[in-house]
Scaffold this motif. Structure first.
Motif: not given
Length: 596
Positions: A363-369, A521-529, A550-557
């Motif tokens: 998972r990306e959040d695990i890699i970040d840690a 995309l998760k932060g300052p560009l979220h609303s635009w995206a 949509q599934n791709c977008w939700l997976d990323h978020l």
């Protein structure tokens, strides 16, 4: 411009760097000149020697339209590496050519219709090859090519595909690569390094000739550092250098660039890029690039061009170093894993299954840690490890390369597949097979498109000395060990740079010009995206599979996967579509539906 005899009329975009020596040669043959431009020299060469010889004698970047008034034939030509763009459209009654798609779209007889195959290719890799254009019945003249036809020919050549069959090569990268592998340079390491140093000195010196202020895009990496070192060695005053910095340390090379600038004594300018800067420039991207384009480093490249344009009119860049000398991670992989990649299919497929299982468990959040170095973290983030699995599973060089270039295995268009042009040669070693495919496709389709459109949009001319054809031809005569050695790419270029910079400014992991789009995309560009990716909007347009996007977008978020690159491609396509609607360039309602 009209030729001296009145036979030829030329329209010319670009530069001929060696025009002064060619001018002197022509004057020695009795040629008289009225002005001092390279265009006049080019016309004189065409009249005396013919178009192909004139092009082969020219060292430069160019797109040319030449009308032969005597034979009533139009000749269109493009430079060797594809630095300057040339689009050609076949309309109901005409053939139209231009350096920008917006010029073709303005032609009264042109009916814009989206090319669904081009959309599929774009979403798979983030850029469009010379094989495709976003509009149907439009194509790009391939690098090193000429297209010649008369008005009468158009009666038989009814569409763009038929018109394209008339193109032929005046310079062939495929031939250069094959001949280079058959005729390697007969020299030891020291001689090879000296030969490359001399070639680069000439290439840089030729591109420093200008009657306007000149500077350089400096990232602090091997390529741009080599170019600026060679510039400063030939300059009597400090070279102007420009760089972009990021707040996120994983992506920031500004300190490296500043260190190189201090050592060489350049006049250095740095701009810090914030998410707000990126957000502010996004609405302009579709107009700058004409076609959908999703290399996220387009943002800093455009802003860097604007920064440089305040002080200079011409810049040099280090583009081409990775392609010529094996600098991308895929080149290192093919060198390190050559025995496995060249082994039998079952063994490679077993390796592919193992890497694929690892990828699904990360998972990306695990890699970040994880406490990993930045370059290693970026290597396993996103879909890169999935692409490694696909690389192992490829059946041949074409399939292996194609898999490493794909953003992901996500299918975001309904029942559309990406076709392979099959035009790249097989050179019998995987590293060379990958490099030639980069030079034929990725370089003119992504890297040079990014640089040319960003610089020209700001009135800045960008020149690439590493892509001098003499350097490119020399690079193909080098042994692979001069490119990848001891686990590092660009070995020979590093040895050249060692002559000008201390080791600590050279020996660093490659970063590239990446942008933290995933976090933005998760932060300052979220609303635009989120607005552009809304399911009703996607369903209304009918180009993309709304549910999969949509599934791709939700997976990323959620942090399960980093889908920043395929999402950025979708967002750039959506932004381009919105801009076309706003400019009323869409024609009749329903134009954005895929062509049948």
């Amino acid at each position: 411009m009209l030729s001296k005899s009145g036979r030829f009329i030329i329209t010319f975009n670009g530069e001929i760097y060696n025009y002064l020596s060619l001018r002197q040669e022509l004057q020695g043959l009795g040629q008289n000149f009225i002005g001092g431009s390279d265009t006049e020299v080019l016309l004189a060469m065409i009249e005396r020697w013919g178009l192909e010889t004139a092009l082969s004698r020219s060292n430069g970047m160019f797109a040319i339209g030449l009308w032969d008034r005597q034979n009533r034939i139009l000749h269109l030509a493009r430079d060797r590496m594809g630095k300057k763009p040339l689009y050609i459209a076949r309309t109901r009654s005409s053939a139209v050519f231009a350096s920008e798609l917006k010029a073709i779209a303005a032609f009264p007889d042109f009916v814009p219709e989206i090319n669904a195959c081009a959309v599929a290719e774009f979403l798979a890799q983030g850029w469009l090859s010379d094989e495709h254009c976003i509009w149907r019945n439009v194509f790009k003249l391939p690098p090193g090519s000429i297209l010649s036809f008369s008005a009468g020919d158009l009666l038989a050549l009814r569409d763009a595909a038929e018109l394209r069959t008339r193109t032929y090569s005046w310079w062939s990268l495929t031939d250069v690569a094959r001949n280079g592998r058959k005729n390697p340079a007969p020299a030891d390491d020291r001689e090879l390094v000296s030969n490359l140093d001399n070639l680069l000195q000439k290439a840089v010196g030729d591109r420093m000739v200008a009657d306007v202020p000149i500077g350089l895009f400096l990232s602090g990496g091997i390529d741009s550092s080599t170019v600026v070192a060679l510039m400063q060695s030939q300059s009597t005053r400090p070279v102007r250098t420009f760089t972009i910095g990021f707040g996120e340390p994983t992506f920031d090379e500004a300190a490296n660039a500043a260190g190189v600038a201090r050592h060489l004594g350049t006049d250095h300018t740095e701009l810090r890029l914030t998410p707000a800067d990126a957000r502010a420039v996004i609405p302009e991207l579709p107009c700058v690039w004409d076609e959908p384009f999703a290399d996220e480093s387009q943002i800093p490249t455009l802003l860097l061009s604007r920064l440089a344009r305040r002080d200079v009119t011409v810049v040099l860049s280090g583009d081409g170093g990775d392609e010529c000398f094996g600098g991308y991670s895929r080149h290192l992989l093919t060198a390190r894993l050559a025995s496995l990649l060249n082994s039998n299919g079952p063994l490679r497929r077993t390796a592919a299954m193992g890497v694929g299982l690892l990828a699904r468990g990360l998972r990306e959040d695990i890699i970040d840690a994880l406490p990993l170095p930045n370059h290693l973290r970026r290597m396993i983030q996103g879909d890169r490890i999935n692409r490694l699995a696909q690389l192992f599973g490829g059946n041949d060089a074409d399939e292996m390369y194609r898999q490493t270039m794909r953003f992901s295995q996500l299918q975001l268009t309904p029942e559309q597949t990406v076709t392979d042009s099959g035009k790249a040669p097989l050179l019998n070693d995987l590293l060379s097979d990958f490099i030639v495919r980069d030079m034929i496709g990725y370089l003119p389709g992504d890297i040079l498109v990014k640089l040319d459109r960003a610089s020209m949009a700001t009135g800045l001319e960008a020149r690439c000395p590493i892509l001098d054809h003499r350097v490119v031809e020399f690079s193909w005569r080098l042994p692979n060990t001069a490119k990848v050695r001891h686990g590092q790419g660009k070995w020979i270029l590093r040895q050249v740079l060692n002559r000008y910079l201390p080791h600590h400014l050279i020996d660093r992991p490659k970063q590239g010009f990446d942008v933290p789009i995933g976090a933005w995309l998760k932060g300052p560009l979220h609303s635009w995206a989120a607005d552009l990716l809304s399911e009703p909007r996607l369903r209304r347009q009918g180009l993309l599979d709304a549910r999969r996007v949509q599934n791709c977008w939700l997976d990323h978020l959620s942090g399960r996967r980093d889908h920043s690159r395929p999402l950025w491609a979708v967002l750039m396509l959506q932004s381009w579509l919105e801009t076309m609607v706003e400019q009323k360039a869409s024609g009749p309602a329903g134009m954005f539906e895929p062509a049948q």
